[in-house]
Motif scaffolding. Structure first.
Motif, mmCIF file in Angstrom:
data_model
loop_
_atom_site.group_PDB
_atom_site.id
_atom_site.type_symbol
_atom_site.label_atom_id
_atom_site.label_comp_id
_atom_site.label_asym_id
_atom_site.label_seq_id
_atom_site.Cartn_x
_atom_site.Cartn_y
_atom_site.Cartn_z
ATOM 1 N N THR A 250 0.819 -1.214 0.000
ATOM 2 C CA THR A 250 0.000 0.000 0.000
ATOM 3 C C THR A 250 0.851 1.262 0.000
ATOM 4 O O THR A 250 0.697 2.145 -0.860
ATOM 5 N N LEU A 251 1.757 1.378 0.954
ATOM 6 C CA LEU A 251 2.485 2.630 1.150
ATOM 7 C C LEU A 251 3.518 2.883 0.054
ATOM 8 O O LEU A 251 3.681 4.024 -0.394
ATOM 9 N N LEU A 252 4.217 1.850 -0.393
ATOM 10 C CA LEU A 252 5.213 2.059 -1.440
ATOM 11 C C LEU A 252 4.576 2.547 -2.738
ATOM 12 O O LEU A 252 5.198 3.293 -3.498
ATOM 13 N N SER A 253 3.346 2.156 -2.996
ATOM 14 C CA SER A 253 2.671 2.577 -4.234
ATOM 15 C C SER A 253 2.471 4.079 -4.278
ATOM 16 O O SER A 253 2.474 4.687 -5.356
ATOM 17 N N TYR A 254 2.293 4.715 -3.115
ATOM 18 C CA TYR A 254 2.124 6.167 -3.077
ATOM 19 C C TYR A 254 3.408 6.901 -3.460
ATOM 20 O O TYR A 254 3.360 8.108 -3.731
ATOM 21 N N GLY A 255 4.523 6.201 -3.477
ATOM 22 C CA GLY A 255 5.777 6.810 -3.895
ATOM 23 C C GLY A 255 6.117 6.532 -5.337
ATOM 24 O O GLY A 255 7.209 6.886 -5.811
ATOM 25 N N ILE A 256 5.193 5.900 -6.069
ATOM 26 C CA ILE A 256 5.421 5.565 -7.476
ATOM 27 C C ILE A 256 4.512 6.355 -8.405
ATOM 28 O O ILE A 256 4.925 6.827 -9.464
ATOM 29 N N MET A 257 3.248 6.527 -8.008
ATOM 30 C CA MET A 257 2.261 7.213 -8.852
ATOM 31 C C MET A 257 1.447 8.188 -8.003
ATOM 32 O O MET A 257 1.314 7.997 -6.785
ATOM 33 N N ALA A 258 0.899 9.197 -8.643
ATOM 34 C CA ALA A 258 0.007 10.123 -7.944
ATOM 35 C C ALA A 258 -1.241 9.385 -7.487
ATOM 36 O O ALA A 258 -1.684 8.418 -8.129
ATOM 37 N N ARG A 259 -1.813 9.844 -6.380
ATOM 38 C CA ARG A 259 -2.981 9.145 -5.826
ATOM 39 C C ARG A 259 -4.103 9.028 -6.857
ATOM 40 O O ARG A 259 -4.742 7.975 -6.984
#
Length: 480
Positions: A250-259
């Motif tokens: 969950t959290l790492l995905s927020y550092g890859i793409m905009a919400r």
């Protein structure tokens, strides 16, 4: 070759059952399901609440495995022992429905995954998608009727297919993680920030329940444990391991793409996140792993769904006809009823705009009653002192700890009912109320009156809620 009836499971096997039961379709869709409702801060708070609450529930299963070793017929056995026949039945019915809905979500997710390559499948809820899914349901059905009860090789493939893509995903996105992007996603952006943090966190609650379904995996098979104490330990170990995976995905995905981009991904959204880092092969890699994983999990959960009805019938919670076996020792009546319900749910997805999300939230809503009654039973034991014996200092301290953990687990599961909202509570009653016909048959077979006065009141409330839900669906007040 069928496994010996006296086969016993060691701690690693029981732990694998918990992990295997919990890691299914849900984890592959976390980036999108969280991205739709919250940012990084809301996700952290949500996992803290869900992790803490589910940890208390894991402790409850550990306590009950130790305190009530004779109750090994399934999760619903705790509800029946603590609160009577009807609530025990509702717990069994709810858990069985969860197995069926979980299998529906598997088919929807498979077809949604294929929809990225073949538009005719859409998001898994087109006529073509439902037709092919239905063929798959009945293909597996007749295969199981022939006696496919053990599939060690398949289970090994499934385990690898589940874990390897997740670990590769975590490794790649950790290296590509952008702290500034994570910071920009932290509050969810202007639109979600305006809704407030409470609303964001509440919107994640049913999602977190869905991915934790299966925490009772060791408890379901507790009668096969080499040591009864391993059941609780396996539950804790499996839970903690899976929680780490869920939080990181969950959290790492927020550092890859905009919400907003995460929210717009098609499921399985983990494939879209990996594709954003490494290109198209990332999506293919995750998608292939998911399809193999979900197909194997579907077989396991189909057997489990039939086992729930079969076991409940043998303990006089369900009608006796559901305990019937064919010459291959397969509970064929329970299997037929299971797959008929799955077929009905699949047809219903044709009318749902977000079919996977509907299956996810209905699954989460239906599991709440079995979990709530399990926690409440542990609380009842701690309050009354049943099974604790004399109370020297050591046992008194143990009882106080059990009381606190059971109270927190009960509070958490009750809070989830509120967080899920009235819509899904009413929709769950559409299943619970008419499903009571099976309880009616079971009680008549035993020559007992159907309801006690309290049970009659519970049924009346459930029936009234079901009528409201049907009215809401018919008038468009409830939209699925």
């Amino acid at each position: 070759m069928a496994a010996p009836t006296q086969q016993k499971f060691a701690l690693p096997t029981l732990t694998a059952m918990v992990v295997g039961s919990m890691v299914g379709a849900g984890i592959f869709s976390l980036p999108q399901t969280f991205g739709r409702v919250t940012g990084g801060l809301g996700a952290i708070i949500a996992w803290c609440i869900a992790g803490g609450g589910m940890l208390m529930l894991a402790f409850v299963f550990q306590t009950l495995a130790r305190r009530k070793p004779a109750l090994d017929a399934g999760v619903y056995a705790y509800a029946k022992a603590g609160f009577g026949d009807y609530l025990g039945f509702l717990s069994a019915l709810g858990y069985w429905t969860v197995c069926c809905l979980g299998n529906v979500s598997y088919w929807v997710l498979i077809k949604s995954t294929l929809g990225a390559l073949f538009p005719v499948f859409g998001d898994g809820n087109t006529v073509t998608a439902v037709a092919l899914s239905s063929m798959g349901v009945w293909l597996v059905h007749f295969m199981i009727l022939r006696g496919v009860k053990q599939a060690a090789t398949l289970n090994t493939i499934v385990t690898v297919a589940k874990i390897i893509p997740i670990l590769v995903f975590l490794g790649v996105v950790a290296l590509a993680f952008k702290a500034d992007l994570f910071a920009a996603n932290f509050d969810g952006g202007p639109l979600l920030a305006a809704e407030g943090l409470f609303t964001q966190v509440r919107g994640t609650m049913l999602v977190t329940v869905f991915v934790f379904v299966g925490i009772e995996g060791a408890s379901v098979y507790s009668r096969f444990a080499k040591k009864r104490s391993d059941v609780g330990l396996a539950t804790l170990l499996g839970f903690l391991g899976v929680l780490c995976l869920l939080v990181l995905v969950t959290l790492l995905s927020y550092g890859i793409m905009a919400r907003a981009e995460l929210a717009g991904l098609r499921n399985p959204s983990m494939a879209g996140v990996l594709q954003a880092v490494v290109g198209p092969w990332g999506a293919v890699f995750v998608s292939v792993g998911l399809i193999v994983s979900v197909l194997g999990a579907y077989l396991s959960w189909s057997l489990l769904a039939a086992e729930v009805l079969f076991s409940a019938a043998r303990t006089e919670t369900m009608p006796v006809f559901l305990a019937a076996e064919n010459r291959n020792k397969v509970p064929f009546a329970a299997l037929w009823l299971t797959n008929l319900l799955i077929q009905i749910f699949l047809i219903m997805t044709l009318f749902a705009e977000q079919a996977f999300l509907l299956a996810l939230k209905l699954t989460s809503s239906m599991i709440l009653l079995p979990y709530l009654l399990t926690a409440a039973y542990a609380l009842k034991l701690a309050v009354t002192g049943e099974s604790y014996g004399p109370q020297p200092d050591g046992q008194a301290k143990g009882r106080a700890g059990d009381l606190a953990r059971a109270a927190l687990a009960t509070l958490y599961t009750a809070g989830l009912v509120y967080a899920g909202g009235l819509t899904f509570l009413l929709l769950s009653l559409v299943i619970y109320a008419p499903g009571t016909a099976l309880f009616f048959l079971a009680q008549r077979e035993r020559g007992q009156r159907v309801f006690t006065p309290v049970e009659g009141f519970i049924f009346a409330v459930a029936a009234a809620g079901a009528v409201l839900a049907v009215y809401g669906l018919a008038t468009g007040r409830i939209i699925v």
